[in-house]
Design an enzyme around this catalytic site. Structure first.
Site, mmCIF file in Angstrom:
data_model
loop_
_atom_site.group_PDB
_atom_site.id
_atom_site.type_symbol
_atom_site.label_atom_id
_atom_site.label_comp_id
_atom_site.label_asym_id
_atom_site.label_seq_id
_atom_site.Cartn_x
_atom_site.Cartn_y
_atom_site.Cartn_z
ATOM 1 N N TRP A 13 0.828 -1.219 0.000
ATOM 2 C CA TRP A 13 0.000 0.000 0.000
ATOM 3 C C TRP A 13 0.857 1.262 0.000
ATOM 4 O O TRP A 13 0.342 2.363 -0.144
ATOM 5 C CB TRP A 13 -0.936 0.008 1.215
ATOM 6 C CG TRP A 13 -1.971 -1.079 1.219
ATOM 7 C CD1 TRP A 13 -2.099 -2.108 0.315
ATOM 8 C CD2 TRP A 13 -3.035 -1.253 2.174
ATOM 9 N NE1 TRP A 13 -3.173 -2.912 0.641
ATOM 10 C CE2 TRP A 13 -3.763 -2.414 1.782
ATOM 11 C CE3 TRP A 13 -3.440 -0.566 3.310
ATOM 12 C CZ2 TRP A 13 -4.870 -2.882 2.497
ATOM 13 C CZ3 TRP A 13 -4.538 -1.029 4.021
ATOM 14 C CH2 TRP A 13 -5.253 -2.166 3.615
ATOM 15 N N LYS A 14 2.144 1.106 0.224
ATOM 16 C CA LYS A 14 3.065 2.254 0.293
ATOM 17 C C LYS A 14 2.533 3.292 1.286
ATOM 18 O O LYS A 14 1.925 2.918 2.286
ATOM 19 C CB LYS A 14 3.301 2.831 -1.109
ATOM 20 C CG LYS A 14 3.762 1.740 -2.099
ATOM 21 C CD LYS A 14 4.280 2.250 -3.397
ATOM 22 C CE LYS A 14 4.713 1.077 -4.278
ATOM 23 N NZ LYS A 14 5.287 1.494 -5.532
ATOM 24 N N SER A 218 3.578 -2.085 -12.054
ATOM 25 C CA SER A 218 2.357 -1.857 -12.838
ATOM 26 C C SER A 218 1.604 -3.135 -13.171
ATOM 27 O O SER A 218 1.068 -3.284 -14.271
ATOM 28 C CB SER A 218 2.674 -1.063 -14.109
ATOM 29 O OG SER A 218 3.243 0.186 -13.770
ATOM 30 N N GLY A 239 1.374 -2.520 -6.327
ATOM 31 C CA GLY A 239 1.270 -1.197 -5.712
ATOM 32 C C GLY A 239 -0.110 -0.601 -5.969
ATOM 33 O O GLY A 239 -1.077 -0.910 -5.271
ATOM 34 N N GLY A 240 -0.216 0.223 -6.993
ATOM 35 C CA GLY A 240 -1.455 0.953 -7.290
ATOM 36 C C GLY A 240 -2.701 0.077 -7.308
ATOM 37 O O GLY A 240 -3.718 0.420 -6.683
HETATM 38 P P1 13P Z 1 2.911 -0.328 -8.925
HETATM 39 O O1 13P Z 1 2.092 -1.594 -8.996
HETATM 40 O O2 13P Z 1 2.096 0.862 -8.503
HETATM 41 O O3 13P Z 1 3.686 -0.112 -10.178
HETATM 42 O O4 13P Z 1 3.975 -0.536 -7.752
HETATM 43 C C1 13P Z 1 4.725 -1.688 -7.740
HETATM 44 C C2 13P Z 1 5.501 -1.745 -6.480
HETATM 45 O O5 13P Z 1 6.424 -0.966 -6.285
HETATM 46 C C3 13P Z 1 5.108 -2.721 -5.481
HETATM 47 O O6 13P Z 1 6.028 -2.823 -4.466
#
Ligand code: 13P
Length: 256
Positions: A13-14, A218, A239-240
């Site tokens: 989730w960052k 991505s 991530g997203g």
């Molecule tokens: P995204 O899926 O947003 O590109 O991020 C990937 C990521 O860094 C997961 O740790």
């Protein structure tokens, strides 16, 4: 994915989410797993919220089968390290996994392989699973150095004592993170095969073939199935798309 390995679909989730969003997202992820379980799902689902949400997400996913992870940790068990969080604190709040060496930490906090390796070893010491991230930048790929960079980072970051049970590797090409650009299934598999060979060299056939290698960058409901169909891609670090429970579930549905 080869026999004997189980897919891991991990949401990073960052630095996103306040209490209300985090709880709602965790609840929806748990609901989606419940649905998938009816079909004997071939994957584990993991969520890695920011530190502030770990406690409330832990409550939300209790007894649902969804696993909890953190995005980083300190190397020490405790002590005078203002602002840092120890692996034992993460375990105490319910974490089973900790991501280490994410490229955003390597860049934002200048973490190098030696620090990443020490963090991964601290995670193992606390009896949790380390997700060790590696990946090349666009400049490195365009210079034809992608394989060499990933080999070097893996060698430098892999914890001593790595086994199929306590370690996961995540290949995250930096140029594909948050950019909408994805490595093609062939590009990703090519690197994953190199990582697999290095793992076998480092820890032997059985453990090296058992360690899960995730792809990140991505990954989304549209590209997940093809990526997850590659022989050495054992899951995703998302991530997203992990910030939306339906998209996260749709990525997981790509595991066959
Ligand atoms: P995204 O899926 O947003 O590109 O991020 C990937 C990521 O860094 C997961 O740790």
């Amino acid at each position: 994915m080869a026999k004997g390995r189980r897919f891991l679909i991990a949401g990073n989730w960052k630095m996103n989410g306040l209490k209300k969003d985090g709880r709602a997202l965790a609840k929806s992820v748990a609901k989606s797993l419940k649905k998938a379980k009816g079909k004997k799902q071939p994957f584990d689902l993991l969520v890695c919220p920011p530190y502030t949400l770990l406690g409330s997400v832990a409550k939300e996913i209790k007894d649902t089968g969804v696993k909890l992870g953190a995005q980083d940790c300190h190397v020490a068990e405790k002590g005078a390290h203002t602002g840092d969080i120890s692996p034992y604190m993460l375990k105490d709040v319910g974490c089973q996994y900790v991501i280490v060496g994410h490229s955003e930490r390597r860049t934002d906090h200048r973490e190098g392989d030696a620090v990443v390796k020490a963090k991964a070893e601290a995670v193992l010491e606390a009896d949790m699973i380390a997700i060790v991230c590696i990946g090349e930048t666009l400049v490195q790929r365009e210079a034809g150095r992608a394989m060499a960079v990933n080999r070097r980072q893996l060698k430098g970051s892999l914890p001593t004592g790595a086994t199929a049970k306590n370690t996961v590797v995540a290949y995250e090409p930096v140029w594909a993170i948050g950019t909408g650009l994805t490595a093609s299934p062939e590009q990703a598999q090519e690197v994953h095969a190199v990582i697999r060979a290095e793992l076998v060299k480092a820890v032997g056939e059985d453990e090296g073939n058992g360690i899960r290698i995730l792809y990140g960058g991505s990954m989304n409901p549209k590209n997940a199935k093809e990526l997850l169909g590659q022989p050495d891609i054992d899951g995703g670090l998302i991530g997203g798309a992990a910030l939306n429970a339906d998209d996260f579930a749709a990525v997981a549905a790509g595991c066959k």
